[in-house]
Design a protein around this motif. Structure first.
Motif, short mmCIF file in Angstrom:
data_model
loop_
_atom_site.label_atom_id
_atom_site.label_comp_id
_atom_site.label_asym_id
_atom_site.label_seq_id
_atom_site.Cartn_x
_atom_site.Cartn_y
_atom_site.Cartn_z
N ALA A 142 0.83 -1.21 0.00
CA ALA A 142 0.00 0.00 0.00
C ALA A 142 0.86 1.26 0.00
O ALA A 142 0.45 2.29 -0.53
N GLY A 143 2.05 1.17 0.55
CA GLY A 143 2.93 2.33 0.60
C GLY A 143 3.65 2.62 -0.71
O GLY A 143 4.07 3.75 -0.95
N ARG A 144 3.78 1.63 -1.55
CA ARG A 144 4.51 1.86 -2.81
C ARG A 144 3.61 1.78 -4.04
O ARG A 144 4.08 1.84 -5.16
N THR A 145 2.31 1.65 -3.82
CA THR A 145 1.36 1.53 -4.92
C THR A 145 0.34 2.65 -4.81
O THR A 145 -0.07 3.00 -3.72
N TRP A 146 -0.08 3.16 -5.93
CA TRP A 146 -1.14 4.16 -5.90
C TRP A 146 -2.07 3.94 -7.09
O TRP A 146 -1.88 4.51 -8.16
N PRO A 147 -3.08 3.07 -6.89
CA PRO A 147 -4.01 2.82 -7.99
C PRO A 147 -5.10 3.88 -8.08
O PRO A 147 -6.18 3.63 -8.57
N GLY A 148 -4.82 5.08 -7.64
CA GLY A 148 -5.80 6.16 -7.67
C GLY A 148 -6.24 6.53 -9.07
O GLY A 148 -7.31 7.10 -9.26
N ASP A 149 -5.41 6.18 -10.07
CA ASP A 149 -5.80 6.47 -11.45
C ASP A 149 -7.08 5.72 -11.82
O ASP A 149 -7.79 6.13 -12.72
N ASP A 150 -7.34 4.63 -11.14
CA ASP A 150 -8.55 3.85 -11.39
C ASP A 150 -9.70 4.31 -10.48
O ASP A 150 -10.73 3.67 -10.42
N GLY A 151 -9.49 5.39 -9.75
CA GLY A 151 -10.51 5.87 -8.82
C GLY A 151 -10.53 5.09 -7.52
O GLY A 151 -11.45 5.20 -6.73
N ASP A 152 -9.50 4.29 -7.27
CA ASP A 152 -9.44 3.45 -6.08
C ASP A 152 -8.39 4.03 -5.14
O ASP A 152 -7.21 4.01 -5.42
#
Length: 116
Positions: free
Chosen positions: A36-46
């Motif tokens: 969770a600290g090295r991933t950012w799937p915010g591009d998918d709205g998540d």
């Protein structure tokens, strides 16, 4: 990894490992925190990774900083993992889960609403 589905599948795999027993839940919990600290799937709205990082970071810190309470922390890890598998994918249930775990259980302060 910016894909929310890949992120969630990896979290699910670590949670499943944690619930399979046989070993301490600390290691898979630590893996979730790191992911969770090295991933950012915010591009998918998540944006689940932000709250998951807070939850699993607090739980692994609990083990590291208060080793005498490791059993309590690990019991919370198992509970959080079980609950996540039940609600994961239901965004409204996830929001309630995050609010309860982050603020009510782990004690992070709620942000005051912004004034206009």
């Amino acid at each position: 990894m910016e894909d929310a589905e890949a992120f969630r599948a990896e979290v699910r795999a670590h949670v499943t490992t944690m619930l399979n027993g046989g070993a301490s839940p600390y290691e898979p919990a630590w893996e979730i925190w790191g992911l969770a600290g090295r991933t950012w799937p915010g591009d998918d709205g998540d944006e689940a990774c932000y709250s998951l990082q807070l939850i699993w970071g607090a739980l692994t810190d609990w083990v590291e900083l208060r080793p005498a309470e490791a059993d309590q922390a690990e019991t919370h890890m198992i509970t959080a993992a079980r609950e996540w598998l039940i609600i994961e994918g239901d965004r409204e249930a996830e929001a309630r889960y995050f609010d309860r775990w982050v603020h009510d259980i782990l004690g992070y302060e709620r942000q005051a609403p912004m004034q206009s």
